[in-house]
Design an enzyme around this catalytic site. Sequence first.
Site, PDB file in Angstrom:
ATOM      1  N   ASP A 134      44.736  33.080  35.408  1.00  0.00           N
ATOM      2  CA  ASP A 134      43.809  32.657  36.449  1.00  0.00           C
ATOM      3  C   ASP A 134      42.417  33.264  36.269  1.00  0.00           C
ATOM      4  O   ASP A 134      42.215  34.129  35.409  1.00  0.00           O
ATOM      5  CB  ASP A 134      44.370  33.010  37.839  1.00  0.00           C
ATOM      6  N   ASN A 172      51.867  39.227  49.092  1.00  0.00           N
ATOM      7  CA  ASN A 172      52.457  38.079  49.798  1.00  0.00           C
ATOM      8  C   ASN A 172      53.299  37.226  48.842  1.00  0.00           C
ATOM      9  O   ASN A 172      53.560  36.059  49.101  1.00  0.00           O
ATOM     10  CB  ASN A 172      51.374  37.229  50.474  1.00  0.00           C
ATOM     11  N   HIS A 211      52.533  36.077  45.910  1.00  0.00           N
ATOM     12  CA  HIS A 211      51.883  35.077  45.052  1.00  0.00           C
ATOM     13  C   HIS A 211      52.051  35.468  43.589  1.00  0.00           C
ATOM     14  O   HIS A 211      52.200  36.644  43.249  1.00  0.00           O
ATOM     15  CB  HIS A 211      50.416  34.841  45.436  1.00  0.00           C
ATOM     16  N   GLU A 241      49.275  30.850  45.970  1.00  0.00           N
ATOM     17  CA  GLU A 241      49.496  31.462  47.274  1.00  0.00           C
ATOM     18  C   GLU A 241      50.690  30.812  47.981  1.00  0.00           C
ATOM     19  O   GLU A 241      51.114  29.711  47.606  1.00  0.00           O
ATOM     20  CB  GLU A 241      48.232  31.283  48.127  1.00  0.00           C
TER      21      GLU A 241
HETATM   22  C1  GLP Z   1      45.666  39.155  41.665  1.00  0.00           C
HETATM   23  C2  GLP Z   1      46.027  38.338  40.436  1.00  0.00           C
HETATM   24  C3  GLP Z   1      47.526  38.268  40.261  1.00  0.00           C
HETATM   25  C4  GLP Z   1      48.104  39.676  40.346  1.00  0.00           C
HETATM   26  C5  GLP Z   1      47.817  40.267  41.689  1.00  0.00           C
HETATM   27  C6  GLP Z   1      48.415  41.652  41.881  1.00  0.00           C
HETATM   28  O1  GLP Z   1      45.802  38.432  42.836  1.00  0.00           O
HETATM   29  N1  GLP Z   1      45.520  37.008  40.472  1.00  0.00           N
HETATM   30  O2  GLP Z   1      47.830  37.648  39.031  1.00  0.00           O
HETATM   31  O3  GLP Z   1      49.476  39.624  40.108  1.00  0.00           O
HETATM   32  O4  GLP Z   1      46.419  40.350  41.812  1.00  0.00           O
HETATM   33  O5  GLP Z   1      47.566  42.628  41.405  1.00  0.00           O
HETATM   34  P1  GLP Z   1      47.967  44.147  41.216  1.00  0.00           P
HETATM   35  O6  GLP Z   1      48.783  44.203  39.977  1.00  0.00           O
HETATM   36  O7  GLP Z   1      46.652  44.858  41.076  1.00  0.00           O
HETATM   37  O8  GLP Z   1      48.700  44.540  42.423  1.00  0.00           O
END
Ligand code: GLP
Length: 244
Positions: free
Chosen positions: A67, A135, A137, A142
Amino acid sequence: MKIIVTKDYQELSKEAFKVLKTVLDNNPQAVLGLATGSSPIGLYQAMIEDHKNHQTSYQDVVTFNLDEYVGISKDHSQSYYTFMHEKLFNFIDIKPENINIPSGATKDLQQACIDYNEKLSNTQIDIQVLGIGSNAHIGFNEPGTSFESETHIVELKEKTRLDNQRFFDSLDDVPSKAITMGIKNIMHAKQILLLAYGKNKAQAIKDMVEGAISEDVPASILQKHDNVIVVLDEEAASLLKHEK
Ligand code: GLP
């Protein structure tokens, strides 16, 4: 789903690296699906160390990122393009032309989705690295996203923007939209490696592993994939039945 619980983030990153290294050893032309966020940073450090110390080559490896934010330029300090270069690509011998990251900085976002999806449909990712949002995702898919979704533009939930606020000066600076691979694209990968650490992820992990499969819990679809490895620290695993 195979679940590996480790004592801390360092161990988690080591375990994750072992899984990824097996894929690379079996296929030096592997197609890697990569994620941003703090969860895979230790894995990327292990890849860099291994490249330095054991000369594991990425010359023939192709990568696809999940993404990217919409509305900030590629060279913005918080773009996922910048993140991936600073955390991994600048330190391994991957060819720039083999790096694929969806473009969120173009006028024609629909075309950007079509283009990325086209690239994805011409290949199969050997291993997709995933983090998980609090959440549940995955990528930026989402809660409420169709399990049939392919690359698309999303409106980020307030919770996700708040979680990511720490990387920006203020909440207003956190983009409100992103371009993301869809859930169908993620499920098409041969293998999935999901990483999560910390208390903040414990409920999402429980819902993903033990809850009903529902579009309200995007990661729950992974129960239907036949090759998923989940690497957790004790805190992220703390609400799982078998870890009590
Ligand atoms: C963002 C990214 C996700 C990732 C999430 C969790 O939203 N788009 O791909 O999994 O963050 O991030 P973290 O690993 O910092 O908790």
